[in-house]
Design a protein around this motif. Structure first.
Motif, mmCIF file in Angstrom:
data_model
loop_
_atom_site.group_PDB
_atom_site.id
_atom_site.type_symbol
_atom_site.label_atom_id
_atom_site.label_comp_id
_atom_site.label_asym_id
_atom_site.label_seq_id
_atom_site.Cartn_x
_atom_site.Cartn_y
_atom_site.Cartn_z
ATOM 1 N N TRP A 17 0.844 -1.194 0.000
ATOM 2 C CA TRP A 17 0.000 0.000 0.000
ATOM 3 C C TRP A 17 0.879 1.244 0.000
ATOM 4 N N GLU A 19 -0.674 4.505 -1.050
ATOM 5 C CA GLU A 19 -1.530 5.695 -1.165
ATOM 6 C C GLU A 19 -1.445 6.607 0.052
ATOM 7 N N ILE A 85 -10.737 5.071 0.158
ATOM 8 C CA ILE A 85 -9.487 4.482 0.636
ATOM 9 C C ILE A 85 -9.750 3.108 1.232
#
Length: 137
Positions: A17, A19, A85
């Protein structure tokens, strides 16, 4: 708490991940000076249960638990960003077993509304999992 084996597999997957920053339990993470999204992770093991009866050292054990992915976004901006998200985080685990750990059920919000903590809004993605382990004595 979960076993170290399960925890390591889950955190290895979360290393993919990029982001937002990812914070785990007791890691000393400090929130940004200007509120920005991040994810706080809790890995909980609910049960460790023997599944077979046989010679010592040759039995299957089932560990089950939950991953809580608390998506933290700045207060006052609605829930859309947090939901997006959370959804993208769950796709890291969909149809992708982690060796002997299998994600089973996923929920965004788990039927609960988001919550405010200081300058942040929290929306939690929940993933149940199980892991089969053979005794290795």
């Amino acid at each position: 708490m979960s076993s170290l084996s399960a925890y390591n597999l889950i955190m290895l997957r979360l290393a993919e991940w990029t982001e937002t920053p990812v914070s785990e339990e007791n890691d000393g993470f400090e929130t940004p000076g200007v509120p920005a999204p991040f994810v706080y992770v809790e890995v909980v093991g609910d049960l460790l249960e023997q599944q077979t009866v046989g010679a010592p050292g040759n039995n299957l054990w089932l560990e089950s638990g939950v991953i809580y992915l608390h998506v933290m976004t700045p207060n006052g901006r609605g829930s859309r960003d947090a939901r997006g998200i959370a959804e993208r985080l769950t796709t890291l685990f969909r149809e992708r077993p982690l060796e002997d750990l299998h994600p089973r059920q996923m929920s965004i919000g788990a039927g609960d509304p988001g919550r405010s903590f200081g300058g942040y809004y929290a929306m939690t993605a929940t993933i149940t999992w199980d892991r089969q382990d053979y005794t290795n004595l």
